[in-house]
Scaffold this motif. Structure first.
Motif, mmCIF file in Angstrom:
data_model
loop_
_atom_site.group_PDB
_atom_site.id
_atom_site.type_symbol
_atom_site.label_atom_id
_atom_site.label_comp_id
_atom_site.label_asym_id
_atom_site.label_seq_id
_atom_site.Cartn_x
_atom_site.Cartn_y
_atom_site.Cartn_z
ATOM 1 N N ASP A 45 0.847 -1.194 0.000
ATOM 2 C CA ASP A 45 0.000 0.000 0.000
ATOM 3 C C ASP A 45 0.885 1.246 0.000
ATOM 4 O O ASP A 45 1.634 1.494 0.947
ATOM 5 N N LEU A 46 0.799 2.036 -1.063
ATOM 6 C CA LEU A 46 1.640 3.223 -1.203
ATOM 7 C C LEU A 46 0.910 4.511 -0.842
ATOM 8 O O LEU A 46 1.522 5.581 -0.836
ATOM 9 N N THR A 47 -0.361 4.431 -0.535
ATOM 10 C CA THR A 47 -1.172 5.646 -0.432
ATOM 11 C C THR A 47 -0.745 6.582 0.695
ATOM 12 O O THR A 47 -1.000 7.777 0.621
ATOM 13 N N LYS A 48 -0.091 6.050 1.718
ATOM 14 C CA LYS A 48 0.347 6.894 2.825
ATOM 15 C C LYS A 48 1.864 6.936 2.929
ATOM 16 O O LYS A 48 2.416 7.237 3.983
ATOM 17 N N CYS A 49 2.539 6.628 1.801
ATOM 18 C CA CYS A 49 4.005 6.515 1.810
ATOM 19 C C CYS A 49 4.664 7.454 0.814
ATOM 20 O O CYS A 49 4.109 7.744 -0.251
ATOM 21 N N ASP A 50 5.871 7.887 1.166
ATOM 22 C CA ASP A 50 6.781 8.466 0.188
ATOM 23 C C ASP A 50 7.570 7.314 -0.410
ATOM 24 O O ASP A 50 7.903 6.346 0.286
ATOM 25 N N VAL A 51 7.868 7.410 -1.699
ATOM 26 C CA VAL A 51 8.596 6.347 -2.392
ATOM 27 C C VAL A 51 9.878 6.912 -2.986
ATOM 28 O O VAL A 51 9.855 7.944 -3.650
ATOM 29 N N LEU A 52 10.986 6.230 -2.729
ATOM 30 C CA LEU A 52 12.259 6.561 -3.368
ATOM 31 C C LEU A 52 12.456 5.614 -4.542
ATOM 32 O O LEU A 52 12.390 4.394 -4.380
ATOM 33 N N GLU A 53 12.669 6.182 -5.723
ATOM 34 C CA GLU A 53 12.939 5.383 -6.917
ATOM 35 C C GLU A 53 14.285 5.797 -7.493
ATOM 36 O O GLU A 53 14.522 6.976 -7.744
ATOM 37 N N VAL A 54 15.146 4.820 -7.702
ATOM 38 C CA VAL A 54 16.465 5.077 -8.279
ATOM 39 C C VAL A 54 16.475 4.579 -9.719
ATOM 40 O O VAL A 54 16.075 3.450 -9.992
ATOM 41 N N GLY A 55 16.940 5.431 -10.626
ATOM 42 C CA GLY A 55 17.040 5.045 -12.033
ATOM 43 C C GLY A 55 15.726 4.907 -12.742
ATOM 44 O O GLY A 55 15.462 3.876 -13.377
ATOM 45 N N GLY A 69 -1.095 5.371 -6.209
ATOM 46 C CA GLY A 69 -1.449 6.237 -5.097
ATOM 47 C C GLY A 69 -0.320 6.686 -4.194
ATOM 48 O O GLY A 69 -0.585 7.193 -3.098
ATOM 49 N N ALA A 70 0.931 6.508 -4.611
ATOM 50 C CA ALA A 70 2.046 6.960 -3.777
ATOM 51 C C ALA A 70 1.850 8.428 -3.392
ATOM 52 O O ALA A 70 1.530 9.262 -4.240
ATOM 53 N N ARG A 71 2.037 8.705 -2.121
ATOM 54 C CA ARG A 71 1.878 10.074 -1.636
ATOM 55 C C ARG A 71 2.858 11.014 -2.352
ATOM 56 O O ARG A 71 2.507 12.125 -2.752
ATOM 57 N N LYS A 72 4.083 10.546 -2.517
ATOM 58 C CA LYS A 72 5.112 11.303 -3.219
ATOM 59 C C LYS A 72 6.137 10.319 -3.752
ATOM 60 O O LYS A 72 6.423 9.308 -3.114
ATOM 61 N N VAL A 73 6.668 10.589 -4.938
ATOM 62 C CA VAL A 73 7.777 9.811 -5.483
ATOM 63 C C VAL A 73 8.981 10.731 -5.627
ATOM 64 O O VAL A 73 8.883 11.797 -6.254
ATOM 65 N N LEU A 74 10.085 10.332 -5.017
ATOM 66 C CA LEU A 74 11.360 11.022 -5.202
ATOM 67 C C LEU A 74 12.176 10.174 -6.167
ATOM 68 O O LEU A 74 12.613 9.075 -5.814
ATOM 69 N N ALA A 75 12.351 10.651 -7.381
ATOM 70 C CA ALA A 75 13.049 9.901 -8.424
ATOM 71 C C ALA A 75 14.461 10.449 -8.586
ATOM 72 O O ALA A 75 14.639 11.652 -8.838
ATOM 73 N N VAL A 76 15.449 9.587 -8.432
ATOM 74 C CA VAL A 76 16.854 9.988 -8.561
ATOM 75 C C VAL A 76 17.389 9.391 -9.857
ATOM 76 O O VAL A 76 17.477 8.170 -10.000
ATOM 77 N N GLU A 77 17.731 10.248 -10.805
ATOM 78 C CA GLU A 77 18.145 9.805 -12.136
ATOM 79 C C GLU A 77 19.447 10.492 -12.545
ATOM 80 O O GLU A 77 19.529 11.719 -12.559
ATOM 81 N N LYS A 78 20.438 9.696 -12.878
ATOM 82 C CA LYS A 78 21.748 10.223 -13.273
ATOM 83 C C LYS A 78 21.746 10.766 -14.697
ATOM 84 O O LYS A 78 22.492 11.693 -15.022
ATOM 85 N N PRO A 116 6.126 7.215 6.504
ATOM 86 C CA PRO A 116 6.858 6.004 6.118
ATOM 87 C C PRO A 116 7.358 6.065 4.677
ATOM 88 O O PRO A 116 6.734 6.699 3.826
ATOM 89 N N VAL A 117 8.500 5.390 4.453
ATOM 90 C CA VAL A 117 9.155 5.418 3.147
ATOM 91 C C VAL A 117 9.293 3.994 2.614
ATOM 92 O O VAL A 117 9.659 3.074 3.356
ATOM 93 N N ARG A 118 8.986 3.817 1.346
ATOM 94 C CA ARG A 118 9.264 2.563 0.656
ATOM 95 C C ARG A 118 10.210 2.859 -0.506
ATOM 96 O O ARG A 118 10.084 3.906 -1.148
ATOM 97 N N ILE A 119 11.146 1.975 -0.749
ATOM 98 C CA ILE A 119 12.061 2.122 -1.884
ATOM 99 C C ILE A 119 11.648 1.110 -2.944
ATOM 100 O O ILE A 119 11.547 -0.082 -2.665
ATOM 101 N N VAL A 120 11.379 1.609 -4.129
ATOM 102 C CA VAL A 120 10.922 0.759 -5.234
ATOM 103 C C VAL A 120 11.712 1.150 -6.477
ATOM 104 O O VAL A 120 11.637 2.306 -6.910
ATOM 105 N N SER A 121 12.463 0.214 -7.050
ATOM 106 C CA SER A 121 13.322 0.578 -8.178
ATOM 107 C C SER A 121 13.610 -0.594 -9.096
ATOM 108 O O SER A 121 13.787 -1.725 -8.629
ATOM 109 N N ASN A 122 13.666 -0.288 -10.381
ATOM 110 C CA ASN A 122 14.302 -1.161 -11.361
ATOM 111 C C ASN A 122 15.750 -0.684 -11.395
ATOM 112 O O ASN A 122 16.108 0.208 -12.150
#
Length: 280
Positions: A45-55, A69-78, A116-122
């Motif tokens: 459940d992402l609705t109450k979470c910030d998500v860190l995505e790398v790449g 429904g992620a509350r916020k996605v922080l995407a880090v892209e080189k 709360p934070v979840r990290i989700v990345s390919n």
């Protein structure tokens, strides 16, 4: 063709922005939005979470995370070429996507995230293992993240969930299973990606434990596990001699035969050995 969020299909996005995958950046883009949405759902459940995505690359998984429904996605892209596609996603989800054009190995994302934070990345293949080890070995535990949902080469995923006695059992299994519950939740063939890699891929979901599964000093555990598996063909009385000259006494006290090899020792056994070594 219409998509669930009204944005163009990923193949069109890549063509429009000239976002050809670069081997030097470990890029293999997952273009099926049904698959990226499935990975987002596997994160919980992402609705109450910030998500860190790398790449994020062209943003397929990013779109899935926001649609779920992620509350916020922080995407880090080189790769600066991906800023255009990610900006277009941000326009569709105003205020919910923040993009940082940087190397994930060089930044601390904590200032931009709220628990709360979840990290989700390919994860890019060339930095995936290093990032995982960093996330598993923070200065304090529990970590800032509640879970990790990460894509790796299938070989790496198998090493993470391996059990004692398996030839793939090693440092990654110990570090992962000591502080989290890792599960292999999805396998993907090469043809799911552009360009197709030479290997199969797999997604592993890690749930952080409130405290490690067995008591042990993290630095001692990391040191002995690294020493043991760096010379995994040797008996432990030989591979760990550099850790402590009287290592045989500690091995016996921990219930481990000095003639055992690293892959024969359970997580509980490694932790028991770490406690014995820490006594002196």
């Amino acid at each position: 063709m219409t998509t669930f969020d009204g944005l163009p299909p990923l193949r069109d996005v890549i063509q429009t922005h000239g976002l050809v995958a670069k081997k030097s950046l470990g890029q293999n883009f997952l273009l099926d939005l049904n698959l990226t949405s499935k990975i987002a759902r596997l994160a919980g459940d992402l609705t109450k979470c910030d998500v860190l995505e790398v790449g994020p690359g062209p943003g397929g998984l990013t779109r899935g995370l926001l649609a779920e429904g992620a509350r916020k996605v922080l995407a880090v892209e080189k790769d600066s070429r991906a800023m255009g596609p990610l900006s277009e996603i941000s326009d569709v989800y105003p205020g919910r996507l923040e993009v940082i054009n940087a190397d994930a190995l060089d930044i601390n994302p904590l200032e931009q995230l709220t628990a709360p934070v979840r990290i989700v990345s390919n994860l890019p293949y060339n930095v995936g293992t290093e990032l995982l080890i960093r996330w598993l070995t923070p200065p304090t535990w529990p970590p800032y993240w509640a879970s990790l949902t990460l894509m790796f080469q299938r070989e790496v995923a198998n090493r993470i969930v391996a059990k004692p006695g398996n030839k793939t059992y090693g440092r990654l299994a110990i570090l992962s299973q000591w502080r989290t519950t890792p599960r292999l939740v999805l396998e993907l063939p090469p043809e799911a990606f552009s360009p197709p890699p030479k290997v199969h891929s797999a997604v592993v979901h890690f749930e952080a434990l409130e405290k490690p599964r067995f008591e042990a000093d993290a630095k001692v555990l990391e040191r002995i596990v690294a020493a043991g598996f760096n010379q995994r063909r040797k008996m432990l009385r030989a591979s760990l001699k550099g850790v402590k000259p009287e290592i045989e006494d500690d091995l016996r006290a921990a219930g481990i035969k000095p003639t055992d090899r690293a892959e024969q020792v359970s997580l509980e056994g490694w932790c028991a050995l770490a406690r014995e070594i820490a006594k002196t």
